[in-house]
Scaffold this motif. Structure first.
Motif, PDB file in Angstrom:
ATOM      1  N   ASP A 150       0.556   9.135   0.556  1.00 41.80           N
ATOM      2  CA  ASP A 150      -0.464  10.231   0.550  1.00 41.80           C
ATOM      3  C   ASP A 150      -0.966  10.548   2.035  1.00 41.80           C
ATOM      4  OD1 ASP A 150      -1.280   9.848  -2.172  1.00 41.80           O
ATOM      5  OD2 ASP A 150      -3.189   8.618  -1.900  1.00 41.80           O
ATOM      6  N   ALA A 151      -0.709   9.325   3.049  1.00 41.56           N
ATOM      7  CA  ALA A 151      -0.877   9.480   4.357  1.00 41.56           C
ATOM      8  C   ALA A 151       0.209  10.577   4.997  1.00 41.56           C
ATOM      9  CB  ALA A 151      -0.794   8.170   5.075  1.00 41.56           C
ATOM     10  N   ILE A 152       1.333  10.205   4.594  1.00 38.17           N
ATOM     11  CA  ILE A 152       2.445  11.144   5.083  1.00 38.17           C
ATOM     12  C   ILE A 152       2.297  12.712   4.782  1.00 38.17           C
ATOM     13  CG2 ILE A 152       5.011  11.498   5.053  1.00 38.17           C
ATOM     14  CD1 ILE A 152       4.355   8.897   6.654  1.00 38.17           C
ATOM     15  N   GLN A 153       1.903  12.823   3.458  1.00 31.71           N
ATOM     16  CA  GLN A 153       1.564  13.973   2.767  1.00 31.71           C
ATOM     17  C   GLN A 153       0.631  14.757   3.574  1.00 31.71           C
ATOM     18  OE1 GLN A 153       1.261  12.838  -1.392  1.00 31.71           O
ATOM     19  NE2 GLN A 153       3.290  13.724  -1.727  1.00 31.71           N
ATOM     20  N   ALA A 154      -0.629  13.865   4.159  1.00 33.88           N
ATOM     21  CA  ALA A 154      -1.655  14.419   4.615  1.00 33.88           C
ATOM     22  C   ALA A 154      -1.310  14.674   6.279  1.00 33.88           C
ATOM     23  CB  ALA A 154      -2.769  13.492   4.564  1.00 33.88           C
ATOM     24  N   GLY A 155       0.116  14.468   6.612  1.00 38.67           N
ATOM     25  CA  GLY A 155       0.450  14.841   7.986  1.00 38.67           C
ATOM     26  C   GLY A 155       0.617  13.709   8.965  1.00 38.67           C
ATOM     27  N   ALA A 156       0.693  12.545   8.406  1.00 40.01           N
ATOM     28  CA  ALA A 156       0.849  11.186   9.469  1.00 40.01           C
ATOM     29  C   ALA A 156       2.535  11.636   9.767  1.00 40.01           C
ATOM     30  CB  ALA A 156       0.651   9.947   8.593  1.00 40.01           C
ATOM     31  N   LYS A 157       2.739  10.907  10.932  1.00 42.81           N
ATOM     32  CA  LYS A 157       4.200  11.067  11.400  1.00 42.81           C
ATOM     33  C   LYS A 157       5.005  10.085  10.739  1.00 42.81           C
ATOM     34  CE  LYS A 157       4.533  14.506  14.507  1.00 42.81           C
ATOM     35  NZ  LYS A 157       3.646  15.582  13.910  1.00 42.81           N
ATOM     36  N   ASP A 158       4.482   8.756  10.744  1.00 45.47           N
ATOM     37  CA  ASP A 158       5.262   7.667  10.419  1.00 45.47           C
ATOM     38  C   ASP A 158       4.238   6.645  10.081  1.00 45.47           C
ATOM     39  OD1 ASP A 158       7.224   5.731   9.990  1.00 45.47           O
ATOM     40  OD2 ASP A 158       7.971   5.905  12.141  1.00 45.47           O
TER      41      ASP A 158
ATOM     42  N   GLN B 179       0.801  -1.330  -0.158  1.00 45.79           N
ATOM     43  CA  GLN B 179      -0.032   0.000   0.138  1.00 45.79           C
ATOM     44  C   GLN B 179       0.806   1.404  -0.071  1.00 45.79           C
ATOM     45  OE1 GLN B 179      -2.487  -0.475   3.601  1.00 45.79           O
ATOM     46  NE2 GLN B 179      -4.217  -1.342   2.222  1.00 45.79           N
ATOM     47  N   GLN B 180       1.985   1.104  -0.513  1.00 49.57           N
ATOM     48  CA  GLN B 180       2.880   2.194  -0.607  1.00 49.57           C
ATOM     49  C   GLN B 180       2.436   3.585  -1.136  1.00 49.57           C
ATOM     50  OE1 GLN B 180       3.910  -0.890  -0.978  1.00 49.57           O
ATOM     51  NE2 GLN B 180       5.659  -1.144   0.476  1.00 49.57           N
ATOM     52  N   ALA B 181       1.353   3.688  -2.109  1.00 44.35           N
ATOM     53  CA  ALA B 181       0.928   4.878  -2.806  1.00 44.35           C
ATOM     54  C   ALA B 181       0.112   5.427  -1.696  1.00 44.35           C
ATOM     55  CB  ALA B 181       0.306   4.452  -3.832  1.00 44.35           C
TER      56      ALA B 181
END
Length: 120
Positions: free
Chosen positions: A92-100, A86-88
């Motif tokens: 997306d999640a990291i760009q949306a603000g996830a820390k890790d 689920q790399q893509a």
């Protein structure tokens, strides 16, 4: 006082696994949610220090829930959980603000590394 964690995953077994890892390491699991809609409500109610958020869930996925929680609290600390491949979505999640992010199946040392890094 132990840091408060909200665990979000549609699989009860996965929630139990991550809860076990966190509690053994001194964290206080204050809530669990099985989809993104419940996660957003619980976040408002519990104001946890950290959220572990599954990406693929019914009703509202983890990315959407992440974005909504970040709107409520720009300083929210969220770690995404995903299965292999689920790399893509992770990007997306990291760009949306996830820390890790942590990959399932969970490995205790990797979970703790991500948690301590995110809360540092």
């Amino acid at each position: 006082m132990a840091q408060k964690v909200l665990i979000v995953d549609d699989a009860a077994f996965m929630r139990m696994m991550i809860k076990d890892i966190l509690e053994k390491n001194g964290y206080n699991v204050v809530g669990e949610a099985e989809n993104g809609s419940i996660a957003v409500e619980k976040y408002k109610e519990l104001t946890p220090d950290l959220v572990t958020m599954d990406i693929t869930m019914p009703e509202k996925d983890g990315i959407q829930a992440l974005k909504e929680i970040k709107e409520i609290d720009p300083n929210a600390t969220i770690i995404m959980c995903s299965a292999m491949g689920q790399q893509a979505m992770v990007i997306d999640a990291i760009q949306a603000g996830a820390k890790d992010f942590i990959v399932k199946p969970f490995q205790a040392d990797r979970v703790m590394e991500a948690v301590s890094k995110a809360l540092a």
